[in-house]
Enzyme design. Structure first.
Site, PDB file in Angstrom:
ATOM      1  N   LYS A   1       0.847  -1.206   0.000  1.00  0.00           N
ATOM      2  CA  LYS A   1       0.000   0.000   0.000  1.00  0.00           C
ATOM      3  C   LYS A   1       0.877   1.250   0.000  1.00  0.00           C
ATOM      4  CE  LYS A   1      -3.635   2.217   2.861  1.00  0.00           C
ATOM      5  NZ  LYS A   1      -3.081   3.319   3.605  1.00  0.00           N
TER       6      LYS A   1
ATOM      7  N   HIS B   1      -1.553   7.830   1.326  1.00  0.00           N
ATOM      8  CA  HIS B   1      -1.907   7.896   2.748  1.00  0.00           C
ATOM      9  C   HIS B   1      -2.905   9.043   2.998  1.00  0.00           C
ATOM     10  CE1 HIS B   1       0.052   5.785   6.312  1.00  0.00           C
ATOM     11  NE2 HIS B   1      -0.918   6.460   6.883  1.00  0.00           N
TER      12      HIS B   1
ATOM     13  N   ASP C   1      -6.879   4.348  -3.157  1.00  0.00           N
ATOM     14  CA  ASP C   1      -7.628   5.150  -2.183  1.00  0.00           C
ATOM     15  C   ASP C   1      -7.123   6.588  -2.236  1.00  0.00           C
ATOM     16  OD1 ASP C   1      -5.550   5.803  -0.196  1.00  0.00           O
ATOM     17  OD2 ASP C   1      -5.607   3.710   0.403  1.00  0.00           O
ATOM     18  N   GLY C   2      -7.919   7.495  -1.661  1.00  0.00           N
ATOM     19  CA  GLY C   2      -7.512   8.901  -1.579  1.00  0.00           C
ATOM     20  C   GLY C   2      -8.513   9.840  -2.231  1.00  0.00           C
TER      21      GLY C   2
ATOM     22  N   GLY D   1     -11.206   6.359   3.515  1.00  0.00           N
ATOM     23  CA  GLY D   1     -10.665   6.543   4.863  1.00  0.00           C
ATOM     24  C   GLY D   1     -11.534   7.513   5.646  1.00  0.00           C
ATOM     25  N   ARG D   2     -11.289   8.808   5.461  1.00  0.00           N
ATOM     26  CA  ARG D   2     -12.007   9.827   6.242  1.00  0.00           C
ATOM     27  C   ARG D   2     -13.537   9.703   6.166  1.00  0.00           C
ATOM     28  NH1 ARG D   2      -7.579  12.243   3.887  1.00  0.00           N
ATOM     29  NH2 ARG D   2      -6.034  13.149   5.296  1.00  0.00           N
TER      30      ARG D   2
END
Ligand SMILES: Cc1cc2nc3c(=O)[nH]c(=O)nc-3n(C[C@H](O)[C@H](O)[C@H](O)COP(=O)(O)O)c2cc1C
Length: 388
Positions: A257, A281, A312-313, A335-336
């Site tokens: 990752k 990240h 992701d991101g 994520g968030r």
């Protein structure tokens, strides 16, 4: 109960309008949200989480490094990718199922590693695991969690994917990996995009404004998976050689990752990776990186179909997810967004996030004439020239 008359109602509304908490919470959501079903979009939950969390926790969650430019780049990049819808296709049934390492999932959106979730809700990763179970969604568990991998596996009903930060001492890495294997995990995700230090400036600024009792809060949050990792982790001297050691150590699938370039994607394949995650990240390590969705095509091309590519991101809408699938991603991590849901409504909030984003994806698939994931291809999108 006191009746609200016309005049004291006006006073109350004036008081509410003047409260910074409410102004911030409802800046984009001028309607009342009292339960998850009132939430229309991820941005609603972001505002509510902002209002609810102490400034230090909000800063840790929402911001990135330096001027937060990589965080913004991830989100803004989707505006520069257009959709190419096909008409008069039978879209009466939408099939979002995907298969990853022989396991079938109801949809391509997964919950990416975020730790420690006790900062955002007292039930921490257990609430997230219960939501993932209810929505048949893949969960990647972070190493720095508030709940152990064993407890999360129980709440989830199946072992999660386990995310690793490389311990400085190899014997600690071995012990941790044996524990994760014993918990039944089949997939190990090694995060390689954080090798020493980061400038969490916005987060630090907000911490200084926080009047909460940090010591007692932090004392109540445990890190059960970090016990026994003497000497720290994510040391600067780690190289691809560690990947060969990991491959020898475990038969779990190994996913890397945090890759953003074709060069590293090729290295990952050569060293035996079973999958890669294009990720920066969430903009939390280096400033002015390219958006992950912009890096995706070169990684997909370099991998050439030999292993699955995840990304992701910045994904906040189902249409964002659609674009990444079109560019070759097998699945898309968030994520968030789900942590906003967790912070505001616990398990129900995480479920609501998944419902909203899955429904948006289904709608996009329907409107674009692509009723199955396999039908979403590079010809489903057009890359607009945003660097000119
Ligand atoms: C508060 C927070 C903590 C995170 N912790 C980890 C972690 O422990 N390990 C990891 O690999 N990634 C971690 N990430 C990164 C996420 O896995 C993911 O790459 C990123 O959040 C995706 O971007 P998004 O937040 O815009 O969806 C964290 C992200 C956030 C916001």
């Amino acid at each position: 109960m006191t009746a609200i008359t016309g005049s004291n109602r006006r006073h109350f509304l004036r008081f509410l309008a003047g409260s910074p908490l409410v102004t911030r919470a409802f800046a984009q959501t001028p309607f009342e949200i009292t339960s998850p079903k009132d939430v229309l979009a991820i941005t609603d939950l972001k505002e509510l989480a902002h209002a609810k969390l102490p400034p230090a926790h909000w800063g840790f969650l929402a911001s990135g490094v330096d001027d937060d430019l990589t965080v913004q780049a991830n989100i803004e990049a989707f505006r520069h990718i257009g959709l190419r819808p096909r008409r008069l296709v039978d879209v009466s049934k939408i099939d979002m199922r995907v298969e990853i390492f022989g396991v079938k999932w109801d949809g391509p959106i997964y919950l990416s590693a975020v730790g420690p979730q006790g900062l955002f809700h007292p039930d921490g990763e257990l609430a997230t695991a219960r939501a993932a179970r209810a929505k048949k969604t893949l969960l990647m568990l972070a190493q720095g969690t508030s709940n152990s991998v064993e407890d999360v596996a129980q709440a989830l009903g199946v072992p999660p994917w386990y995310q690793l930060y490389m311990p400085a001492r190899w014997d600690a890495a071995e012990r941790l990996i044996r524990r994760v294997e014993s918990a039944g995990c089949r997939v190990l995700v090694w995060t390689v995009d954080w090798q020493g230090g980061r400038n969490f400036e916005t987060s630090k600024r907000l911490s200084r404004t926080d009047r909460s009792d940090c010591a007692s809060c932090h004392a109540s949050i445990k890190s059960p998976m970090l016990n026994g990792i003497e000497g720290g982790y994510n040391m600067s001297a780690v190289t691809w050689e560690y990947m060969d050691r990991l491959k020898k150590l475990t038969s779990m699938k190994l996913v890397i990752k945090g890759l953003d370039t074709r060069e590293d994607a090729k290295m990952a394949v050569e060293h035996g990776a079973d999958g890669v995650v294009v990720s920066n990240h969430g903009g939390r390590e280096v400033e002015t990186l390219c958006a992950t969705v912009d890096c995706l095509p070169e990684v997909v091309d370099a991998v050439g179909g030999r292993i699955p590519v995840f990304v992701d991101g910045g994904f906040r809408r189902g249409s964002d997810v659609y674009k990444a699938l079109a560019l070759g991603a097998r699945a898309v991590g968030i994520g968030r967004p789900y942590i906003y849901g967790l912070a505001v409504f616990g398990q129900d909030g995480v479920e609501r996030v998944l419902d909203i984003m899955n429904a948006e994806l289904a709608l996009t698939m329907r409107q674009c004439g692509t009723p199955s994931i396999a039908q979403i291809t590079r010809s489903s999108v057009v890359l607009l020239d945003h660097r000119a």
